[in-house]
Design an enzyme around this catalytic site. Structure first.
Site, short mmCIF file in Angstrom:
data_model
loop_
_atom_site.label_atom_id
_atom_site.label_comp_id
_atom_site.label_asym_id
_atom_site.label_seq_id
_atom_site.Cartn_x
_atom_site.Cartn_y
_atom_site.Cartn_z
N ARG A 46 11.20 3.89 3.19
CA ARG A 46 10.68 3.01 4.64
C ARG A 46 12.01 2.14 4.80
O ARG A 46 12.86 1.85 4.05
CB ARG A 46 9.76 1.90 4.06
CG ARG A 46 9.45 1.03 5.13
CD ARG A 46 8.19 -0.09 4.81
NE ARG A 46 7.07 0.69 5.00
CZ ARG A 46 5.78 0.19 4.95
NH1 ARG A 46 5.49 -0.98 4.61
NH2 ARG A 46 4.70 0.78 5.34
N ARG B 6 0.73 -1.31 0.01
CA ARG B 6 0.01 0.17 -0.08
C ARG B 6 0.77 1.33 0.13
O ARG B 6 0.81 2.28 -0.80
CB ARG B 6 -1.01 0.25 1.31
CG ARG B 6 -2.25 -0.46 1.07
CD ARG B 6 -2.47 -1.27 2.37
NE ARG B 6 -1.44 -2.28 2.75
CZ ARG B 6 -1.80 -3.71 2.42
NH1 ARG B 6 -2.82 -3.92 1.66
NH2 ARG B 6 -0.66 -4.59 2.52
N THR B 7 1.70 1.33 0.87
CA THR B 7 2.48 2.52 1.15
C THR B 7 3.44 2.83 0.02
O THR B 7 3.41 4.21 -0.69
CB THR B 7 3.41 2.52 2.38
OG1 THR B 7 2.48 2.02 3.51
CG2 THR B 7 3.97 3.96 2.91
N HIS C 181 4.71 5.78 11.58
CA HIS C 181 4.33 5.80 10.21
C HIS C 181 3.23 6.78 10.02
O HIS C 181 2.02 6.63 9.96
CB HIS C 181 3.64 4.34 9.85
CG HIS C 181 3.29 3.81 8.58
ND1 HIS C 181 3.37 4.68 7.63
CD2 HIS C 181 3.02 2.71 8.08
CE1 HIS C 181 2.83 4.16 6.36
NE2 HIS C 181 2.83 2.84 6.70
N LYS D 33 26.20 -2.69 -0.61
CA LYS D 33 27.89 -2.71 -0.51
C LYS D 33 28.34 -1.86 0.51
O LYS D 33 29.66 -1.46 0.36
CB LYS D 33 28.14 -2.13 -1.95
CG LYS D 33 27.48 -2.85 -3.19
CD LYS D 33 28.13 -2.12 -4.36
CE LYS D 33 27.17 -2.60 -5.60
NZ LYS D 33 27.42 -1.68 -6.67
N1 CP Z 1 -0.59 -0.03 5.88
C1 CP Z 1 1.00 -0.51 5.38
O1 CP Z 1 1.84 0.12 5.68
O2 CP Z 1 0.58 -1.30 4.33
P1 CP Z 1 1.92 -1.61 3.40
O3 CP Z 1 3.14 -2.36 4.50
O4 CP Z 1 1.50 -2.66 2.48
O5 CP Z 1 2.82 -0.61 2.92
#
Ligand code: CP
Length: 335
Positions: A107, A57-58, A135, A86
């Site tokens: 991320r 999703r993100t 998040h 590396k």
């Molecule tokens: N909700 C969320 O962060 O989903 P993903 O891990 O798929 O990005």
């Protein structure tokens, strides 16, 4: 806050007025997210989308949001496809990639890593999840969803009653959401988790300082009994020392239609940041809820595009120009 050029690293950087501005811009993105109109307002701009942990999703919704504003996306997924494998430092990676991008979303499995990266970056950086820490864009889309779902029921975020269920120790989405709820009045939060996976003390302290009524429980039936929102979360297997350790907690708090009917108020909204763990031994949100109109998980995921478009538009200072560079779509839109 001044959005133009800002990093988005933690929910703590926002005031309530900032949240309202983000939601106002997110509302205005609906014709574009629903493919009724297209805009080229970010034509020529590049998003560096760097995901060093799995994501559906993100990653994809940040990419889609940027594309929907007319910009292009360059991606790195996983350490093995990056020069970090590396031995390249986050500092060097940030210096280099910020030369190739106008904004970066990242991320990373380590808490604080995205903030460290942002310090070296020459362009704005958005935290797409840093370890078990935060998040922020997920919390924004969660609250945007809560606001919409409650508005349909004639309610507002002030006065919200919410239960958060599952792995509250490692779940960064609930950490950020709790911090965000501190900006609202008369909020009641019930935290349902195994004792070992309880909400971190620092988050509890922030909520109590903000005047949030917090109840801690290990009893799902009791916890979901008098709430507007039941927000389930996944056991964050990747944050445990071993799969066996995570397995002890899997499936302890399952919500299905029978439990919902027996214990929830009739209009309780069901949310989950997703992915939900649908394996038999976990089954956090049963598929038998899929036709329940109060299951908001897919509306929640859709809202991620609106909120992420709003963040890009505000950070890159084009929120007021989106319509100017727009036209109707030319293709069949089956939505
Ligand atoms: N909700 C969320 O962060 O989903 P993903 O891990 O798929 O990005």
């Amino acid at each position: 806050m001044e959005f133009t050029g800002a990093h988005i690293l933690s929910i703590k950087q926002f005031e309530r007025a900032d949240i309202e501005r983000i939601f106002q811009v997110a509302d205005s993105m609906e014709p574009y997210a629903l493919r009724r109109r297209v805009t080229r307002v970010l034509e020529g701009a590049i998003l560096g989308n760097m995901f060093f942990e799995p994501s559906t999703r993100t990653r994809v919704s940040f990419g889609s949001a940027f594309n929907l504003l007319g910009g292009e996306v360059r991606e790195t997924t996983g350490f093995q496809s990056s020069a970090i494998a590396k031995g390249e430092s986050l500092y060097d990676t940030a210096r280099v990639l910020s030369g190739y991008s106008d904004v970066i979303c990242m991320r990373h499995p380590e808490s604080g890593s995205v903030a460290e990266f942002a310090e070296a970056s020459r362009v704005p950086v958005i935290n797409g999840g840093d370890g078990a820490n935060e998040h922020p864009s997920q919390a924004l889309l969660d609250l945007y969803t809560i606001r919409k779902e409650l508005a349909d029921r004639g309610r507002s975020i002030d006065g919200l009653r919410i239960a958060m269920i599952g792995d509250l120790k490692h779940g960064r989405t609930v950490h950020s959401l709790c911090k965000l709820l501190c900006l609202y009045q008369n909020v009641h939060v019930t935290l349902v988790s195994p004792v070992e996976l309880a909400m971190p003390e620092a988050v509890l302290e922030s909520m109590r300082e903000a005047g949030i009524d917090v109840v801690i429980s290990q009893d799902l039936a009791n916890g979901i009994g008098a709430v507007d929102i039941a927000y389930a979360t996944r056991i964050q297997e990747e944050r445990f020392a071993s799969k066996e350790e995570a397995n002890q907690y899997r499936g302890q708090f399952r919500l299905n239609q029978a439990i919902y009917t027996q214990y929830c108020e009739p209009n309780t909204v069901i949310m989950h940041p997703l992915p939900r763990d649908s394996r038999e031994d976990a089954n956090e949100l049963d598929n038998d809820l899929n036709l329940n109109p109060n299951l908001a998980i897919f509306r929640q995921a859709d809202n991620g595009v609106l909120v992420r478009m709003a963040l890009f538009a505000l950070i890159l200072n084009v929120a007021d120009q989106v319509d100017k560079y727009s036209r109707e779509v030319t293709w069949y839109n089956g939505r």
